[in-house]
Scaffold this active site. Sequence first.
Site, PDB file in Angstrom:
ATOM      1  N   TYR A   1       0.835  -1.209   0.000  1.00  0.00           N
ATOM      2  CA  TYR A   1       0.000   0.000   0.000  1.00  0.00           C
ATOM      3  C   TYR A   1       0.871   1.261   0.000  1.00  0.00           C
ATOM      4  O   TYR A   1       0.652   2.188  -0.780  1.00  0.00           O
ATOM      5  CB  TYR A   1      -0.964   0.007   1.202  1.00  0.00           C
ATOM      6  CG  TYR A   1      -1.587   1.368   1.396  1.00  0.00           C
ATOM      7  CD1 TYR A   1      -2.521   1.866   0.477  1.00  0.00           C
ATOM      8  CD2 TYR A   1      -1.200   2.194   2.445  1.00  0.00           C
ATOM      9  CE1 TYR A   1      -3.042   3.147   0.615  1.00  0.00           C
ATOM     10  CE2 TYR A   1      -1.721   3.465   2.591  1.00  0.00           C
ATOM     11  CZ  TYR A   1      -2.639   3.942   1.667  1.00  0.00           C
ATOM     12  OH  TYR A   1      -3.147   5.211   1.795  1.00  0.00           O
TER      13      TYR A   1
ATOM     14  N   HIS B   1       1.557  12.890  -7.212  1.00  0.00           N
ATOM     15  CA  HIS B   1       1.010  11.992  -6.193  1.00  0.00           C
ATOM     16  C   HIS B   1       1.965  10.811  -5.935  1.00  0.00           C
ATOM     17  O   HIS B   1       1.552   9.686  -5.694  1.00  0.00           O
ATOM     18  CB  HIS B   1      -0.362  11.472  -6.634  1.00  0.00           C
ATOM     19  CG  HIS B   1      -1.359  11.391  -5.514  1.00  0.00           C
ATOM     20  ND1 HIS B   1      -2.235  12.404  -5.234  1.00  0.00           N
ATOM     21  CD2 HIS B   1      -1.623  10.413  -4.599  1.00  0.00           C
ATOM     22  CE1 HIS B   1      -2.999  12.048  -4.202  1.00  0.00           C
ATOM     23  NE2 HIS B   1      -2.631  10.848  -3.802  1.00  0.00           N
TER      24      HIS B   1
ATOM     25  N   ASP C   1       7.138  17.786  -4.590  1.00  0.00           N
ATOM     26  CA  ASP C   1       7.471  16.491  -3.977  1.00  0.00           C
ATOM     27  C   ASP C   1       7.530  15.423  -5.060  1.00  0.00           C
ATOM     28  O   ASP C   1       7.223  15.675  -6.222  1.00  0.00           O
ATOM     29  CB  ASP C   1       6.499  16.122  -2.829  1.00  0.00           C
ATOM     30  CG  ASP C   1       5.088  15.718  -3.287  1.00  0.00           C
ATOM     31  OD1 ASP C   1       4.856  15.464  -4.489  1.00  0.00           O
ATOM     32  OD2 ASP C   1       4.197  15.660  -2.407  1.00  0.00           O
TER      33      ASP C   1
ATOM     34  N   ARG D   1       6.974   9.093   1.264  1.00  0.00           N
ATOM     35  CA  ARG D   1       7.327   7.755   1.746  1.00  0.00           C
ATOM     36  C   ARG D   1       8.498   7.725   2.732  1.00  0.00           C
ATOM     37  O   ARG D   1       8.475   6.910   3.670  1.00  0.00           O
ATOM     38  CB  ARG D   1       7.604   6.833   0.558  1.00  0.00           C
ATOM     39  CG  ARG D   1       6.348   6.537  -0.277  1.00  0.00           C
ATOM     40  CD  ARG D   1       6.710   5.659  -1.455  1.00  0.00           C
ATOM     41  NE  ARG D   1       5.616   5.407  -2.383  1.00  0.00           N
ATOM     42  CZ  ARG D   1       5.289   6.226  -3.378  1.00  0.00           C
ATOM     43  NH1 ARG D   1       5.940   7.367  -3.576  1.00  0.00           N
ATOM     44  NH2 ARG D   1       4.292   5.914  -4.195  1.00  0.00           N
TER      45      ARG D   1
END
Length: 376
Positions: free
Chosen positions: A34, A266, A297, A321
């Site tokens: 995920y 994203h 980002d 992350r």
Amino acid sequence: MVKLQPDKDLEKLVCVKDFAADASNKLSKNALEYFQSGADDEVTLRENSTAFQRWKIIPRVFRDVSKRKISSTVLGKEVSIPVGVSPMGFQRVASFEGEIDTAKAAAAAGSIFTLSTFATTSIEDVAKAIPNGRKWLQLFIFANKAIVESLIRRAEENGFEAIVITVDSQYVGKRRANARKPFKLPRHLKIANFDPPIGLPEGVVSNDFSNISHLHNDLDFRMTWDIVHWLKKATKLPIILKGILSPKDAELAVENCVAGIWISNHGGRALDHGISTIDMLPQIREKVGNKIEVYIDGGIHKGSDVFKALALGANMVFMGRPFIWGLASGSEAGAKKIFEIIEEELDSTMALAGVKCISAIKDVYVANTPTMRCNL
Ligand SMILES: Cc1cc2nc3c(=O)[nH]c(=O)nc-3n(C[C@H](O)[C@H](O)[C@H](O)COP(=O)(O)O)c2cc1C
């Protein structure tokens, strides 16, 4: 400088890559998939990082770099380091306190924490955890505007400084690992900002992952630039658009008088084969000049990546992350160590490139090696 509590396990982890490897042993396979996955072939996910490697720093010499300062200014207020936390849902899957851990790490680093609409911690609980820390709220635009307005009011009442509107994900990208085996929130967790579950149909409980799909179905697919006018009437807080990649859209953002644009794809989770973020930064900065703040980002994992983004015109960068890996490895201390590592790497890159403060980074050449296109 962020000071860590001594922690033997964390001492061995000296870069974001080490944290990613450690986290892959600590998270369940389903959770790792995920957090880690990108959409479809994951071309954009990979490209976000590899694009950074094509940009090279051309250092300056004979400059006094004996004292360096990495603080900067964002939306008129100081940040101790121009690196913030991107909004990410479900952080309590990675550590017990999830968003509280990341928010505390961001506040301790003197930076900005962005809370996701789909967080497992509420707006109110984040505000209690970091009453003086800088915090922004990320919003998806739901067709039911009462939901959006209610989230905005709660952000205003709880000291959030800006509203970040995600514009790249009205349609959800397909992450194959999760399509094969859907990711479910553990029963003890919930999508905290929807409890009581505003807008959810009767009988839908807010800790079932299927709600996310439901909420995504509730997103406003007809959203156009008109939404910016609606938002500006709904709040006095600065509006930032997250998910801009086209210089034309950047120009429209300026025309629509938003406070900032956040270049993002994203983290490669939305449109696969979409362009990497760093490759669009120079053109976007050129298009908007100094009329607006520009953040970025996607694939930023090292101090040198931060340096390159600042050299190419970003006011601030955000990371996603890497903080999840920090949480999985060491909760709040792990997230703090991610800040510490990036701070050290940025500082040493500045020293070696001949720069003593953040505003001077833009005077350093950064070249795209295949084309030798340069920022100066
Ligand atoms: C697990 C995960 C959940 C995310 N959830 C959101 C979200 O709720 N809202 C949002 O705007 N972006 C979300 N994103 C995208 C991040 O804000 C950010 O754009 C991306 O992670 C940056 O790339 P990086 O992970 O390479 O740093 C999510 C990303 C990940 C990895």
